[in-house]
Design an enzyme around this catalytic site. Structure first.
Site, PDB file in Angstrom:
ATOM      1  N   LYS A  13       0.831  -1.203   0.000  1.00 26.59           N
ATOM      2  CA  LYS A  13       0.000   0.000   0.000  1.00 26.59           C
ATOM      3  C   LYS A  13       0.879   1.273   0.000  1.00 26.59           C
ATOM      4  O   LYS A  13       1.966   1.251   0.573  1.00 26.59           O
ATOM      5  CB  LYS A  13      -0.838  -0.064   1.283  1.00 26.59           C
ATOM      6  N   LYS A  18       7.464   0.893   1.660  1.00 26.71           N
ATOM      7  CA  LYS A  18       8.142   0.097   0.615  1.00 26.71           C
ATOM      8  C   LYS A  18       9.520   0.664   0.290  1.00 26.71           C
ATOM      9  O   LYS A  18      10.496  -0.064   0.261  1.00 26.71           O
ATOM     10  CB  LYS A  18       7.336   0.103  -0.700  1.00 26.71           C
ATOM     11  N   LYS A  44       5.641   8.391  -7.919  1.00 25.12           N
ATOM     12  CA  LYS A  44       6.196   9.396  -6.985  1.00 25.12           C
ATOM     13  C   LYS A  44       7.681   9.627  -7.244  1.00 25.12           C
ATOM     14  O   LYS A  44       8.225  10.673  -6.891  1.00 25.12           O
ATOM     15  CB  LYS A  44       6.044   8.890  -5.539  1.00 25.12           C
ATOM     16  N   ASP A 130      -1.267  -0.526  -4.433  1.00 23.14           N
ATOM     17  CA  ASP A 130      -2.721  -0.483  -4.264  1.00 23.14           C
ATOM     18  C   ASP A 130      -3.469  -0.092  -5.535  1.00 23.14           C
ATOM     19  O   ASP A 130      -4.679  -0.054  -5.542  1.00 23.14           O
ATOM     20  CB  ASP A 130      -3.146   0.364  -3.068  1.00 23.14           C
TER      21      ASP A 130
HETATM   22  P1  ADP Z   1       6.090   3.920   0.449  1.00 24.38           P
HETATM   23  O1  ADP Z   1       7.305   3.784  -0.377  1.00 24.38           O
HETATM   24  O2  ADP Z   1       5.405   2.614   0.731  1.00 24.38           O
HETATM   25  O3  ADP Z   1       5.108   4.918  -0.110  1.00 24.38           O
HETATM   26  P2  ADP Z   1       7.904   5.123   2.351  1.00 24.38           P
HETATM   27  O4  ADP Z   1       8.988   4.123   2.398  1.00 24.38           O
HETATM   28  O5  ADP Z   1       8.140   6.372   1.567  1.00 24.38           O
HETATM   29  O6  ADP Z   1       6.523   4.474   1.890  1.00 24.38           O
HETATM   30  O7  ADP Z   1       7.565   5.468   3.877  1.00 24.38           O
HETATM   31  C1  ADP Z   1       6.594   6.427   4.265  1.00 24.38           C
HETATM   32  C2  ADP Z   1       7.056   7.120   5.545  1.00 24.38           C
HETATM   33  O8  ADP Z   1       7.093   6.180   6.618  1.00 24.38           O
HETATM   34  C3  ADP Z   1       8.467   7.692   5.434  1.00 24.38           C
HETATM   35  O9  ADP Z   1       8.507   8.957   6.010  1.00 24.38           O
HETATM   36  C4  ADP Z   1       9.347   6.689   6.197  1.00 24.38           C
HETATM   37  O10 ADP Z   1      10.456   7.277   6.807  1.00 24.38           O
HETATM   38  C5  ADP Z   1       8.365   6.174   7.243  1.00 24.38           C
HETATM   39  N1  ADP Z   1       8.702   4.802   7.674  1.00 24.38           N
HETATM   40  C6  ADP Z   1       8.661   3.679   6.932  1.00 24.38           C
HETATM   41  N2  ADP Z   1       9.046   2.596   7.645  1.00 24.38           N
HETATM   42  C7  ADP Z   1       9.343   3.052   8.897  1.00 24.38           C
HETATM   43  C8  ADP Z   1       9.796   2.441  10.129  1.00 24.38           C
HETATM   44  N3  ADP Z   1      10.013   1.132  10.197  1.00 24.38           N
HETATM   45  N4  ADP Z   1      10.003   3.236  11.200  1.00 24.38           N
HETATM   46  C9  ADP Z   1       9.765   4.569  11.130  1.00 24.38           C
HETATM   47  N5  ADP Z   1       9.340   5.206  10.020  1.00 24.38           N
HETATM   48  C10 ADP Z   1       9.122   4.470   8.907  1.00 24.38           C
HETATM   49 MG    MG Z   2       7.772   4.685  -2.191  1.00 20.86          MG
END
Ligand code: ADP
Ligand code: MG
Length: 292
Positions: A13, A18, A44, A130
Site C-alpha cells: 500500500k 516500501k 512518486k 494499491d
Molecule cells: P512507500 O514507499 O510505501 O510509499 P515510504 O517508504 O516512503 O513508503 O515510507 C513512508 C514514511 O514512513 C516515510 O517517512 C518513512 O520514513 C516512514 N517509515 C517507513 N518505515 C518506517 C519504520 N520502520 N520506522 C519509522 N518510520 C518508517
Molecule cells: Mg515509495
C-alpha cells in the site's frame, strides 16, 4: 561465467514503507558484497532518494519525453556504496497510464541488455501496490521478477492491499508469472500486530520474512537523506534490515498464495476486531488466534 541474476519485486500500500524497506535492503545487500540495482516503479519517483542524499534523479519517462530516445546510461545513477539507481517515473498528472513508466523502462533495459552488461546480482523493483492496473502488474505478469514480497503493517488497508496483490499473483501464476516469497512486516512493534500478520500469512499460505519495528532511527536517517544502514549502521534497526537481507539471499522457493475472498477477509478482520477489544478490556491475555 555470468552470475545468476535474481529479480525481486516489492509491493504494498502507498505510504506503508516500501521505499524505506527496499532502500535499506539494497543498502544491506550491497554491503554484503552484491551488485544491486534499485528500480523505483512508483510514479512518486522517490524510491532511491535515501540512497542519494535525498536527491531526486531524472526518471526514464521524463528523459524519454525530453530526448525522444534514451540510452540506459542516461537514466542509471550511482547511489550509496555503488548501488545502481533508476526511477521509471510517471505520466504528467491526470494524463495517461500510471504504469507506463514501468512498461517503457523494462522494455528499454531489455533491448539494451542492461542487466547482463552490469553483471548484477539483484534487481529490486519498488512498485506501488494499491493500484492494480495492468502496468503495475508488469513485473509479475511477464515473469520479470522471480520473487514478489509485500510490505505490510497489521492495518486493515495494508492487509487488504496485500491480499489484492496475492490475487494478482495467483491469476498470472499459470502463465509464467512471478510467485510470492512472503510478507515483510513493517511498523510491527506491538505483539498484537505480529499476531495479526502471522494469522494473515497462515491463512493465505505464505510466510513472514521479517518483522521490522517502527523506529525513530529510520525517521532520523530519512531526515538526513540516508538509509538506516548508512546513517546508523550500528543501530538495532540496521541489524533488522541486515537480517531481512540475509533471509532474502537465502530464499529460493516462492509459491502461489491463497488470497481470501472479499467476504472471508471481512469476517477475518471482524474477528480480530473482537479479539482486540477483548485484549483492551483485559478479558483475554494476548496471543490468541482469531478462531474462525
Ligand atoms: P512507500 O514507499 O510505501 O510509499 P515510504 O517508504 O516512503 O513508503 O515510507 C513512508 C514514511 O514512513 C516515510 O517517512 C518513512 O520514513 C516512514 N517509515 C517507513 N518505515 C518506517 C519504520 N520502520 N520506522 C519509522 N518510520 C518508517
Ligand atoms: Mg515509495
Amino acid at each position: 561465467m555470468a552470475k545468476k541474476l535474481t529479480q525481486i519485486a516489492i509491493y504494498g500500500k502507498g505510504g506503508i514503507g516500501k521505499s524505506t524497506t527496499t532502500s535499506n535492503l539494497t543498502a544491506a545487500l550491497s554491503k554484503m558484497g552484491f551488485k544491486v540495482m534499485q528500480f523505483g516503479c512508483d510514479p512518486k519517483s522517490d524510491s532511491t532518494n535515501t540512497l542519494r542524499s535525498g536527491q531526486y534523479i531524472p526518471t526514464v519517462l521524463d528523459t524519454l519525453r525530453e530526448k525522444g530516445s534514451v540510452k540506459a546510461s542516461d537514466v542509471i545513477f550511482e547511489g550509496f556504496n555503488g548501488i545502481y539507481c533508476v526511477e521509471a517515473g510517471g505520466p504528467q498528472p491526470g494524463v495517461g497510464c500510471a504504469g507506463r513508466g514501468i512498461i517503457s523502462s523494462v522494455e528499454l533495459f531489455k533491448q539494451q541488455h542492461v542487466f547482463e552488461e552490469l553483471d548484477l546480482d539483484y534487481v529490486i523493483y519498488d512498485v506501488l501496490g494499491d493500484v492494480v492496473c495492468g502496468g503495475f502488474a508488469t513485473p509479475i505478469r511477464e515473469g520479470i521478477a522471480e520473487h514478489v514480497f509485500t510490505v505490510s503493517s497489521s492495518d486493515f488497508m495494508s492487509v487488504y492491499a496485500s491480499n489484492n496483490l496475492f490475487k494478482g499473483i495467483k491469476k498470472y501464476s499459470n502463465t509464467g508469472g512471478a510467485l510470492l516469497g512472503g510478507v515483510i512486516g513493517n511498523s510491527v512493534t506491538e505483539k498484537y500486530s505480529r499476531d495479526i500478520l502471522d494469522d494473515f500469512a497462515e491463512r493465505t499460505k505464505t510466510q513472514i520474512m521479517e518483522y521490522v519495528p517502527r523506529s525513530i532511527t529510520v525517521t532520523q536517517s530519512e531526515l538526513q537523506g540516508k538509509t538506516t544502514i548508512e546513517a546508523a549502521p550500528d543501530s538495532e534497526q540496521a541489524s533488522v534490515y541486515r537480517r531481512l537481507a540475509q533471509r532474502i539471499v537465502d530464499h529460493h522457493e516462492s509459491s502461489v498464495p491463497s488470497p481470501m475472498e472479499q467476504d472471508e477477509l471481512r469476517k477475518w478482520a471482524a474477528s480480530w476486531s473482537d479479539q482486540l477489544l477483548e485484549l483492551e478490556s483485559g478479558v483475554v491475555i494476548g496471543g490468541n488466534r482469531a478462531g474462525i
